[in-house]
Design an enzyme around this catalytic site. Structure first.
Site, PDB file in Angstrom:
ATOM      1  N   TRP B 330       0.840  -1.208   0.000  1.00  0.00           N
ATOM      2  CA  TRP B 330       0.000   0.000   0.000  1.00  0.00           C
ATOM      3  C   TRP B 330       0.871   1.254   0.000  1.00  0.00           C
ATOM      4  O   TRP B 330       0.508   2.285  -0.550  1.00  0.00           O
ATOM      5  CB  TRP B 330      -0.916  -0.027   1.224  1.00  0.00           C
ATOM      6  CG  TRP B 330      -1.732   1.216   1.440  1.00  0.00           C
ATOM      7  CD1 TRP B 330      -2.975   1.467   0.961  1.00  0.00           C
ATOM      8  CD2 TRP B 330      -1.370   2.370   2.218  1.00  0.00           C
ATOM      9  NE1 TRP B 330      -3.404   2.713   1.383  1.00  0.00           N
ATOM     10  CE2 TRP B 330      -2.441   3.292   2.157  1.00  0.00           C
ATOM     11  CE3 TRP B 330      -0.235   2.720   2.966  1.00  0.00           C
ATOM     12  CZ2 TRP B 330      -2.427   4.518   2.808  1.00  0.00           C
ATOM     13  CZ3 TRP B 330      -0.217   3.948   3.601  1.00  0.00           C
ATOM     14  CH2 TRP B 330      -1.311   4.837   3.520  1.00  0.00           C
ATOM     15  N   HIS B 331       2.056   1.136   0.643  1.00  0.00           N
ATOM     16  CA  HIS B 331       2.931   2.295   0.791  1.00  0.00           C
ATOM     17  C   HIS B 331       3.573   2.727  -0.512  1.00  0.00           C
ATOM     18  O   HIS B 331       4.018   3.870  -0.623  1.00  0.00           O
ATOM     19  CB  HIS B 331       4.036   2.014   1.810  1.00  0.00           C
ATOM     20  CG  HIS B 331       3.572   2.089   3.226  1.00  0.00           C
ATOM     21  ND1 HIS B 331       2.835   1.103   3.831  1.00  0.00           N
ATOM     22  CD2 HIS B 331       3.722   3.056   4.159  1.00  0.00           C
ATOM     23  CE1 HIS B 331       2.555   1.457   5.071  1.00  0.00           C
ATOM     24  NE2 HIS B 331       3.077   2.635   5.306  1.00  0.00           N
ATOM     25  N   GLY B 332       3.678   1.844  -1.450  1.00  0.00           N
ATOM     26  CA  GLY B 332       4.327   2.251  -2.690  1.00  0.00           C
ATOM     27  C   GLY B 332       4.299   1.155  -3.730  1.00  0.00           C
ATOM     28  O   GLY B 332       4.238  -0.031  -3.411  1.00  0.00           O
ATOM     29  N   PHE B 475       2.709   8.005  -1.270  1.00  0.00           N
ATOM     30  CA  PHE B 475       1.896   6.810  -1.161  1.00  0.00           C
ATOM     31  C   PHE B 475       0.461   7.093  -1.608  1.00  0.00           C
ATOM     32  O   PHE B 475      -0.339   6.212  -1.698  1.00  0.00           O
ATOM     33  CB  PHE B 475       1.882   6.302   0.294  1.00  0.00           C
ATOM     34  CG  PHE B 475       3.273   6.173   0.863  1.00  0.00           C
ATOM     35  CD1 PHE B 475       3.522   6.454   2.184  1.00  0.00           C
ATOM     36  CD2 PHE B 475       4.326   5.786   0.063  1.00  0.00           C
ATOM     37  CE1 PHE B 475       4.806   6.346   2.713  1.00  0.00           C
ATOM     38  CE2 PHE B 475       5.626   5.680   0.593  1.00  0.00           C
ATOM     39  CZ  PHE B 475       5.853   5.963   1.918  1.00  0.00           C
TER      40      PHE B 475
END
Lengths: 293, 475
Positions: B330-332, B475
């Site tokens: 989800w962060h990247g 993000f």
């Protein structure tokens, strides 16, 4: 609580302003490159007197290495490491008093203006706050001042002075590039010719600035920082060189004659080492006296 | 639009003035929503269409979930809503990753996928859309059902959902707000309801962490980049690693506090997103204190629906790893983020296994436990700064093979500034840990709060670093 906090803030600003008055004037408060660039810019915007008799140099990290102590005292260096000549031109444009001459570094023309830099310098509230409250300027940041005081106390020096040894020539020095990795990267980037769009965008912007300077009666002089001869022959620098003479012909504009390149050494192909920077500054001074009215 | 920019302050002031010029809920909602659209569209106007599309989809689907009479239809619409949000997220965020991973350099499909832009805040507003759809389906949020029962309910419902998803304080970097927490708060707001002191505290600490700590630290941790770190000493590499962990906390916690403070000025209470995470003495505790809105979202909407810890040991660990890997991703949109999630999943799994086996897994003093957790977490954050896995490995190698110390002034100054700018975060955590450990109220010291906050404001004015995007904007 809110009102008391605001009063404490006001008192802190006043107290800090008083403290700055008693500290040594020439403290080195630079923290890093960006901070140093902002300090230079703010010094020009707020602290440089009598700009009308000044000659201003604009460019990138290449001409930021010029040894200003070797130039007359009315020269100001608005070349910024990691940035471009357009940042310096923008600052000249924004200050109401204009210099008598502007020296434009040709090497960095393809790099655009840094919008974050402009926002940092000219954001409405902070611009006027720093103009009238010097303690809020970049060079007076408390952590930078603390660093300057510690540097003085411990006798350290993060800006060693290079004493030029004018008897030595490049042939006396080791010919190797100091940072071969950076040189390799530069070779890759300089081999790629700029697109027509890139060239037109950069030179259209530059033409606007140059026209405005000339209309204001300011002399414009172009100069080129010497770079490694291998890089100089590559597509990108060659395209820039050609475009300059196409847009700003020799008959109408003043250029500093480039020196013989083989006499200079760089750390990475483009940035002159300390000795070469000193040597080139001396050359520049001589050429300015011969060329510029 | 950055929270530290003049344009943001201008928009905030104008919006706040218009918001409280009326006492009508509908007008207030419209003013706040319109300001949110301006905020989002400021730098990339064409991406506003995506936000509007996301809002429209979530309004339509959640309303259909509430309006459908059969459980099968309700479930179908709920699944459709979740898939639609995940589809938007997957297409815009992960297409470049898929293009780079599975298609060759000359592939036209690969080129198309790589060129898809990453809309700012997409990870946040799609998750809020999922929260809306799921909360409506489970009945946790009755707004859609109430709108269905009222004749003119849909118009007001749509306006409320638009505000919920687009609300500008938390739109582009959180905290992730759940529908059942936000929607009940939508009513007419009055100046007298603003908790000025709480808003002031959140805003001052938030801007201090962001502008004094994070924005100054970033100029030192710049040297973590490849190839610069290759010529650094071990002491400098370790210091910069520590500095980056402090920076990422200050940047993200600072932004969250500013978002909470600004939301408070409009009468909305958002939950705390960070609770002194660096005092954690276990990884499970760390994830109860770090990015709380994400970890609770993942627990509530992913881990528990997968079965949580109710389906045996093997399934529990599988659910844990799935949640952490997806949370990392989800962060990247890079495999290094999945690795980061996996890394934390392994740490949690080992800790859980040790606890299940030995009951008291670490027979070491809490301080050392905390230091151990911090070291593991800080090493993991290096993957955010060096998304290329090769560079991450190289950095770790340099920490063992480079010279221990290089005596040059530049190195000394980088270490000096990293340590100095980290001090407020250390003090912030140490004071809280001390207070918790000794159950102190610090009533006497609380009287000095105006001095602390006044000085923080002074340093914001006099010693801010240059503004860049918040780290979590990527993000």
């Amino acid at each position: 609580m809110v009102k008391k906090s605001l009063l404490v803030t006001l008192a802190s600003v006043l107290l800090y302003s008083m403290v700055l008055e008693i500290l040594p004037d020439k403290l080195n408060t630079k923290q890093h490159l960006w901070n140093y660039n902002v300090i230079k810019a703010q010094q020009y915007l707020y602290e440089t007197d009598d700009v009308s008799h000044r000659n201003v140099i604009v460019g990138s990290s290449l001409s930021a290495r010029l040894v200003m102590d070797s130039l007359p005292s009315n020269y100001v260096n608005l070349a910024f490491g990691g940035q471009s000549l357009f940042d310096g031109l923008r600052i000249i444009e924004r200050r109401s008093e204009k210099p008598q001459a502007v020296f434009i570094e040709m090497n960095s023309v393809l790099r655009g203006q840094n919008e974050s830099f402009e926002e940092t310098l000219f954001s409405p509230v902070s611009f006027y706050a720093r103009k009238y409250i010097p303690s809020l300027r970049e060079r007076n940041q408390p952590m930078g001042v603390l660093k300057g005081l510690l540097i003085n106390l411990l006798g350290l020096d993060d800006q060693p002075v290079v004493v030029p040894d004018t008897e030595k020539t490049a042939e006396d020095l080791q010919p190797d590039i100091i940072n071969p990795q950076a040189f390799a990267v530069k070779k890759e980037t300089e081999a790629i010719a700029p697109t027509d769009e890139e060239l037109h965008r950069a030179f259209d912007d530059l033409k606007c600035y140059v026209q405005a300077l000339k209309q204001a009666g300011i002399q414009v002089v172009f100069f080129e920082m010497p770079i490694d001869t291998t890089l100089q022959r590559m597509a990108r620098p060659q395209a820039v060189h050609t475009q300059f003479f196409a847009e700003f012909p020799l008959v109408d504009y003043t250029y500093i004659t480039p020196p013989p390149r083989a006499t200079y050494r760089t750390t990475d192909g483009v940035h002159l080492d300390a000795l070469s920077a000193s040597r080139f500054t001396a050359y520049l001074r001589e050429e300015i006296e011969l060329t510029v009215q | 639009m950055l929270f530290t920019s003049f344009s943001f302050f201008a928009l905030l002031t104008l919006t706040w003035a218009l918001y409280y010029a009326t006492r009508k809920k509908a007008v207030q909602v419209a003013v706040a929503t319109l300001a949110s659209f301006v905020f989002y569209a400021w730098n990339f106007p064409f991406l506003l269409s995506l936000l509007l599309a996301s809002i429209a989809i979530n309004i339509g689907v959640s309303y259909r979930v509430a309006a459908s009479s059969s459980p099968a239809a309700r479930r179908a619409y709920a699944v459709l809503g979740v898939l639609a949000n995940l589809g938007i997220l997957g297409f815009f965020k992960y297409s470049p990753l898929i293009g780079r991973t599975f298609f060759g350099a000359d592939s036209s499909v690969g080129d198309f996928l790589v060129a898809i832009p990453l809309p700012i805040g997409i990870s946040f507003f799609t998750f809020q859309g999922i929260s809306l759809v799921v909360d409506t389906f489970t009945g946790k949020d009755p707004s859609a059902a109430q709108a269905k029962e009222q004749n003119t309910g849909l118009k007001h419902y749509a306006a409320n959902i638009a505000l919920f998803i687009a609300f500008f304080p938390q739109l582009i970097a959180g905290p992730i707000v759940k529908a059942h927490e936000f929607l009940p708060q939508i009513r007419a707001k009055h100046l007298r309801d603003i908790q000025w002191e709480i808003c002031f505290r959140n805003l001052v600490i938030g801007y201090f962490l962001k502008m004094f700590v994070a924005d100054n630290l970033k100029d030192q941790t710049f040297w973590i980049q490849y190839p610069y770190f290759e010529s650094s000493s071990v002491v400098e590499l370790v210091t910069l690693l520590y500095g980056y962990a402090i920076q990422i906390f200050a940047d993200f916690a600072g932004y969250s506090l500013i978002a909470i403070g600004v939301a408070g000025l409009f009468g909305y209470q958002l939950r705390d997103n960070f609770l002194f995470p660096y005092i954690s003495t276990s990884f499970s505790e760390f994830w109860r204190r770090w990015h709380i809105s994400l970890s609770t979202f993942l627990r509530e909407y992913l881990y528990i629906p997968l079965g949580g810890n109710r389906r045996g040991n093997v399934r529990t660990y599988a659910n844990l790893m799935t949640t952490m890997v997806l949370g990392g991703l989800w962060h990247g949109a890079a495999w290094s983020y999945a690795v980061w999630g996996f890394y934390h999943g392994v740490a949690l799994a080992i800790e859980r296994l040790a606890w299940d086996t030995f009951r008291s897994p670490f027979r070491v003093p809490p301080f050392l436990q905390g230091a151990g957790v911090f070291v593991v977490v800080a090493v993991g954050f290096l993957l955010f700064k060096l998304p290329s896995f090769d560079h991450f490995i190289r950095y770790m190698q340099c920490m063992f093979t480079n010279p221990l110390w290089l005596a040059d002034t530049g190195t000394l100054l980088r270490i000096f500034f990293t340590l100095v700018y980290s001090i407020p975060v250390i003090v912030y955590h140490a004071a809280y840990a001390y207070q918790e450990h000794y159950s102190l109220s610090f009533a006497g010291l609380r009287r000095l709060d105006p001095i602390y906050y006044g000085l923080m404001l002074f340093f914001i004015l006099a010693n801010s670093g240059s503004s860049i995007d918040f780290i979590y904007f990527q993000f």
